[in-house]
Motif scaffolding. Structure first.
Motif, PDB file in Angstrom:
ATOM      1  N   GLY A  30       0.787  -1.228   0.000  1.00 51.31           N
ATOM      2  CA  GLY A  30       0.000   0.000   0.000  1.00 51.31           C
ATOM      3  C   GLY A  30       0.817   1.274   0.000  1.00 51.31           C
ATOM      4  N   MET A  31       2.146   1.137  -0.084  1.00 51.67           N
ATOM      5  CA  MET A  31       3.010   2.319  -0.045  1.00 51.67           C
ATOM      6  C   MET A  31       3.933   2.402  -1.253  1.00 51.67           C
ATOM      7  SD  MET A  31       4.085   2.828   3.892  1.00 51.67           S
ATOM      8  CE  MET A  31       2.894   2.847   5.206  1.00 51.67           C
ATOM      9  N   LYS A  39      -2.624   3.524   7.217  1.00 51.51           N
ATOM     10  CA  LYS A  39      -1.718   2.376   7.190  1.00 51.51           C
ATOM     11  C   LYS A  39      -1.217   2.055   8.604  1.00 51.51           C
ATOM     12  CE  LYS A  39      -1.442   2.630   2.555  1.00 51.51           C
ATOM     13  NZ  LYS A  39      -1.886   3.943   2.230  1.00 51.51           N
TER      14      LYS A  39
END
Length: 146
Positions: free
Chosen positions: A69-70, A127
């Motif tokens: 997700g990064m 996150k």
């Protein structure tokens, strides 16, 4: 025919120039460095599309992986093997969160900024990141755009 030859020559020179301009950026994976224990050095990397990021296991027990997700949309996730040199070509503009999976809780993270378009405020939003890693990533995010 003359224009065709000129066009082919121009296109070929543009291709070769693009390849030549790609940089190799070495990132050491260390037990201890300038920022403390369990670090990538450098930890904040500014790169351009097409650059090669070369992760070097200077000290044993380290690896490099993209953080779920990064990474920019459309970029390929990656995970190297422990104690192995690994090269990743950045081909999408944006921010890339990198971790050493065994030492993620110890704050062993890096941030790669590719190109100029990046939104540091949205990068970690929502996150779950270990405390030490979060502190370091926030520090690197403060350097985005500077």
């Amino acid at each position: 025919m003359r224009y065709f030859s000129l066009t082919v020559t121009l296109l070929a020179s543009m291709f070769v120039t693009g390849v030549v301009l790609a940089a190799d950026i070495e990132v050491k994976m260390l037990n201890k460095g300038e920022e403390g224990k369990m670090i990538f050095e450098p930890s904040f990397i500014k790169a351009q599309k097409g650059d090669n990021i070369i992760f070097i296991p200077t000290d044993k027990g380290h690896m490099a992986a993209s953080i779920k997700g990064m990474i920019p949309e459309g970029a390929k996730k990656f995970k190297s093997k422990i104690n192995k040199k690994f090269t990743y070509t950045v081909d999408v503009e944006g921010l890339y969160g990198i971790r050493c999976t065994p030492h993620y809780a110890n704050g062993m993270v890096a941030l790669i900024q590719v190109g100029g378009s990046a939104d540091p405020d949205a990068f970690m939003k929502g996150k779950k990141v270990p405390k030490k890693s979060k502190e370091r990533l926030e520090k690197y995010l403060a350097e985005v755009g500077s």
